[in-house]
Enzyme design. Structure first.
Site: not given
Ligand code: GLN
Length: 537
Positions: A381, A507, A509
């Site tokens: 992310c 994600h 994970e």
């Molecule tokens: N802050 C970033 C976004 O909103 C990444 C979010 C995250 O890593 N879950 O896109």
């Protein structure tokens, strides 16, 4: 009709109630039963989505896009059963629903009260996961018995006990039996008092699971049994495990907990089939070697902020029968140039997700170190967004490239908001959330890991790769290895001329399990192990 097994907690928090409930879930599955798991949280936030990781640890996201308590991660990892919006309710969410109904006039002018309106809504929420074919619902009540905010929750589960009948409802109380060093003794009084509190409400626990640092003597067990009104064989010890939380189901089963539950519910089932689980635990206990992974994050001091990531890294190691030493590195230290040697010394670098500005430059630096020194890299992310920013700045020469989340005036917003997000005002539940399909490009590390071209993974973010920079970055060797089916959203990137440099907007994970390690974590750790071999030769 499903049976209900309620897990409450006493004395103190942080006893591992989620792991205990999840372990019971694994035991029920290994006895051939179909289960559902649920967490009821008595706090007032509508969901944990807007809570700080300092307060609440990681936010676990389900396929259907619920932002939930991290215990749901344990449930999925221990049982393999997907959770959903119905698997986690908070008092805030329940009150919100009741108040909305009140405003709509649904109660026809009645006085709205904790009992019966809130308790009815709680019972309805608990029963909402009772679907056809489910044998047992395992419902964990958050918080500690004695908390004022938990009273309606306990009243609701007491009522379910009456309504469903004694054979269909079981209460298990997780408690703490402290060892007092100065006295050289374990003490049962806190447990007695917390059970007394439960009995005051009308709940008589059928079993006690006792968290303790030392073995419980027969004397202590007898005392707990007599004073807490629980049969002796239902006093179960749950001592701190030596190697891994995945030992807990085995420890509980050895003491007959699953038999006890079968007898209580009058279910005749063959003994627990735990061979696969046992083999997995034995591999953890006897690893072939150790690999060192650096996690460069904003909350390096917090165990719970990256719970699923740490677990998934372990699973990745387990796929190769390796143990993993996780080196937690504060991104701000890397930014200040303090822990660069440490970043250079690890066998693999992982940059996790995150929000806000703090530590971003350190994460970008970590991505650069991994790229330039050919250290295996997994970006998740924000970890992918940082890798893209780094590539744009240092390979494509786009000076000042950034994410518009951090720098609204950047000349090169390589990470930006898509139109759908521009108008969002509320922070709760408005990100790109839950499972999204993704198509993988043939011949990439991503496709090699997943062994398929079509995947589905869970998201939780607002910002995306800016499509207007794609061509430029591709020309310099950045591969967009995963895209949304319409090709509009970048879901994965990688660098081909590197031992293993992969990052995802989603994600991974959240879907890794000890029995079924996630392919990206498996291959990431595999590449890290290969690096240790090269370093040694
Ligand atoms: N802050 C970033 C976004 O909103 C990444 C979010 C995250 O890593 N879950 O896109």
């Amino acid at each position: 009709m499903a049976k209900y097994l309620f897990v409450t907690g006493g004395v103190v928090s942080s006893l591992g109630k989620g792991i205990t409930a999840a372990s019971i879930g694994q035991l029920m599955i290994s006895r051939g039963l179909n289960i559902r798991m649920q967490k009821m949280d008595p706090y007032l936030n509508v969901d944990p989505g807007t809570m700080s990781p300092y307060q609440h640890g990681e936010v676990y996201v389900t396929d259907d896009g619920a932002e939930t308590d991290l215990d749901l991660g344990h449930y999925e990892r221990f049982t393999g059963q997907p959770t959903s919006q119905k698997s986690n309710y908070t008092a805030g969410r329940i009150y919100w629903d009741v108040l909305r109904k009140e405003r709509r006039g649904d109660y026809l002018g009645g006085t709205i009260q904790m009992i019966p309106h809130i308790t009815d809504a709680l019972k309805e929420a608990i029963r909402s996961i009772d679907e056809a074919g489910v044998d047992i619902i395992i419902c964990e009540i958050g918080g500690t018995v004695g908390d004022i905010e938990g009273l309606t929750f306990l009243e609701a589960i007491r009522q379910i006990g009456l309504e469903e009948g004694p054979d269909n409802v079981m209460y298990i109380h997780l408690t703490y039996v402290p060892y007092i060093k100065a006295a050289g003794e374990v003490k049962t009084k806190p447990t007695q008092q917390s059970v007394a509190k439960l009995r005051e409400i009308g709940i008589l626990p059928h079993a006690l699971i006792c968290r303790s640092e030392v073995a419980l003597t027969d004397d202590v067990r007898r005392k707990l049994s007599l004073f807490c009104n629980v049969p002796l064989h239902a006093v179960i010890e749950e001592r701190d495990v030596e190697h891994s939380i995945y030992e807990v189901p085995l420890v509980l089963s050895e003491q007959g907990l699953d038999d006890l539950i079968m007898v209580h519910f009058r279910l005749a089932r063959p003994p627990a089939k735990l061979n696969k689980w046992r083999k997995m635990v034995s591999d953890i206990v006897h690893p072939k070697g150790t690999v060192r992974i650096g996690v460069v994050g904003k909350y390096s001091e917090l165990q719970d902020a990256y719970k699923s990531i740490f677990e998934a890294i372990e699973h990745g190691g387990m796929a190769h029968k390796y143990s993993v030493e996780i080196i937690k590195i504060a991104a701000e230290d890397v930014e200040d140039g303090k822990r660069i040697d440490e970043v250079l010394s690890v066998d693999g670098i992982l940059v996790p997700g995150g929000f806000g500005e703090r530590g971003i430059e350190g994460k970008i630096k970590a991505a650069q170190i991994a790229r330039e020194n050919r250290i295996p890299y997994l970006g998740i992310c924000l970890g992918m967004q940082c890798a893209v920013i780094e590539f744009a700045r240092n390979v494509c020469g786009l000076k000042g490239a950034d994410s518009s989340e951090r720098d609204k005036d950047t000349p090169h917003p390589v990470i930006c908001l898509m139109e759908e997000q521009e108008t969002v005002i509320d922070l709760g539940g408005t990100m790109r959330l839950g499972a999204w399909p993704c198509k993988l490009k043939k011949g990439t590390r991503a496709a090699e890991a997943y062994k398929t071209g079509d995947i589905s993974e869970r998201h939780r973010h607002r910002y995306e790769v800016n499509n207007s920079y794609r061509e430029q970055m591709e020309a310099k060797g950045l591969v967009f290895s995963g895209l949304s089916p319409d090709g509009h959203l970048v879901e994965m990137i990688e660098i081909i001329d590197h031992p293993w440099y992969v990052a995802s907007q989603f994600h991974p994970e959240l879907k890794s399990q000890p029995i079924n390690p996630h392919p990206l974590f498996k291959d990431f750790i595999g590449a890290a192990i290969a690096r240790t071999a090269v370093k040694q030769s």
